[in-house]
Scaffold this motif. Structure first.
Motif, PDB file in Angstrom:
ATOM      1  N   GLU A 199      -8.320   5.322  -0.816  1.00 30.99           N
ATOM      2  CA  GLU A 199      -8.748   3.711  -0.790  1.00 30.99           C
ATOM      3  C   GLU A 199      -7.701   3.988   0.056  1.00 30.99           C
ATOM      4  OE1 GLU A 199      -7.266   2.918  -4.811  1.00 30.99           O
ATOM      5  OE2 GLU A 199     -10.015   3.302  -5.911  1.00 30.99           O
ATOM      6  N   THR A 200      -6.868   4.499   0.168  1.00 33.88           N
ATOM      7  CA  THR A 200      -5.048   3.467   0.947  1.00 33.88           C
ATOM      8  C   THR A 200      -5.632   4.130   2.685  1.00 33.88           C
ATOM      9  OG1 THR A 200      -3.546   4.441  -0.705  1.00 33.88           O
ATOM     10  CG2 THR A 200      -2.589   4.168   1.453  1.00 33.88           C
ATOM     11  N   GLN A 223      -8.230   9.690  -5.549  1.00 31.88           N
ATOM     12  CA  GLN A 223      -9.517   8.280  -5.469  1.00 31.88           C
ATOM     13  C   GLN A 223      -8.223   7.403  -4.634  1.00 31.88           C
ATOM     14  OE1 GLN A 223     -10.400   6.108  -8.743  1.00 31.88           O
ATOM     15  NE2 GLN A 223     -10.527   4.460  -7.744  1.00 31.88           N
ATOM     16  N   SER A 224      -6.814   7.303  -5.049  1.00 28.59           N
ATOM     17  CA  SER A 224      -5.908   6.693  -3.914  1.00 28.59           C
ATOM     18  C   SER A 224      -5.479   6.955  -2.826  1.00 28.59           C
ATOM     19  CB  SER A 224      -4.381   6.718  -4.914  1.00 28.59           C
ATOM     20  OG  SER A 224      -3.477   5.662  -4.222  1.00 28.59           O
ATOM     21  N   GLU A 227       0.803  -0.860   0.081  1.00 27.01           N
ATOM     22  CA  GLU A 227      -0.093   0.074  -0.227  1.00 27.01           C
ATOM     23  C   GLU A 227       0.906   0.918   0.122  1.00 27.01           C
ATOM     24  OE1 GLU A 227      -2.795   0.823  -0.091  1.00 27.01           O
ATOM     25  OE2 GLU A 227      -3.933  -1.767  -0.496  1.00 27.01           O
ATOM     26  N   SER A 257      -3.169  10.518  -5.986  1.00 24.62           N
ATOM     27  CA  SER A 257      -4.600  11.068  -6.715  1.00 24.62           C
ATOM     28  C   SER A 257      -5.135  11.008  -4.993  1.00 24.62           C
ATOM     29  CB  SER A 257      -4.752  10.038  -7.856  1.00 24.62           C
ATOM     30  OG  SER A 257      -5.304   8.807  -7.173  1.00 24.62           O
ATOM     31  N   GLN A 259       1.911   1.752  -3.473  1.00 22.53           N
ATOM     32  CA  GLN A 259       1.271   2.041  -4.352  1.00 22.53           C
ATOM     33  C   GLN A 259       1.557   3.813  -4.403  1.00 22.53           C
ATOM     34  OE1 GLN A 259      -0.726   1.041  -7.239  1.00 22.53           O
ATOM     35  NE2 GLN A 259      -2.144   2.498  -7.062  1.00 22.53           N
ATOM     36  N   LEU A 260       0.627   3.754  -3.057  1.00 24.34           N
ATOM     37  CA  LEU A 260       0.298   5.674  -2.453  1.00 24.34           C
ATOM     38  C   LEU A 260       1.644   6.719  -3.143  1.00 24.34           C
ATOM     39  CD1 LEU A 260      -1.321   7.710  -1.140  1.00 24.34           C
ATOM     40  CD2 LEU A 260      -0.719   7.053   0.977  1.00 24.34           C
ATOM     41  N   ASP A 288       0.925   6.805  -7.421  1.00 17.36           N
ATOM     42  CA  ASP A 288       0.085   7.815  -7.208  1.00 17.36           C
ATOM     43  C   ASP A 288      -0.585   7.956  -5.409  1.00 17.36           C
ATOM     44  OD1 ASP A 288      -2.564   7.888  -7.642  1.00 17.36           O
ATOM     45  OD2 ASP A 288      -3.605   5.813  -8.037  1.00 17.36           O
TER      46      ASP A 288
END
Length: 100
Positions: A49-50, A45-46, A34, A43, A37-38, A41
């Motif tokens: 989600e995180t 939205q990301s 995670e 964004s 990913q963050l 990205d």
């Protein structure tokens, strides 16, 4: 905003390293994934989600839950310095989840 995301990524990465020390290696791998990913990205939205993913990992609050654990030394006694860091990261991640 970028600074707070960088801080969150750093906290998540360090937390990922500490989770195996409290008996949660699989969750540690999840936090590492995670965080990566963050970092890639950023964004809105990301970010949402995180935050939701972290929130879900803290959902269980009983015996053996994330906040109920401590880092042990080789002899089984608590490592107070690492346990303090571990609990500090829990607090920081909670603030991140709440958007503070």
């Amino acid at each position: 905003m970028a600074d707070s995301i960088d801080e969150a990524v750093d906290s998540m990465s360090r937390f990922a390293e500490m989770l195996p020390l409290v008996g949660l290696p699989e969750l540690g791998r999840g936090y590492k994934k995670e965080a990566e990913q963050l970092s890639r990205d950023r964004s809105d939205q990301s970010l949402r989600e995180t935050r939701e993913w972290i929130r879900q990992t803290f959902q269980y609050q009983g015996s053996g839950s994330i906040p109920d654990r401590y880092v042990a030394k080789q002899d089984g006694s608590a490592d107070s310095q690492l346990t303090s860091e571990y609990h500090g990261l829990i607090r920081l991640l909670g603030e991140f989840v709440e958007g503070q």
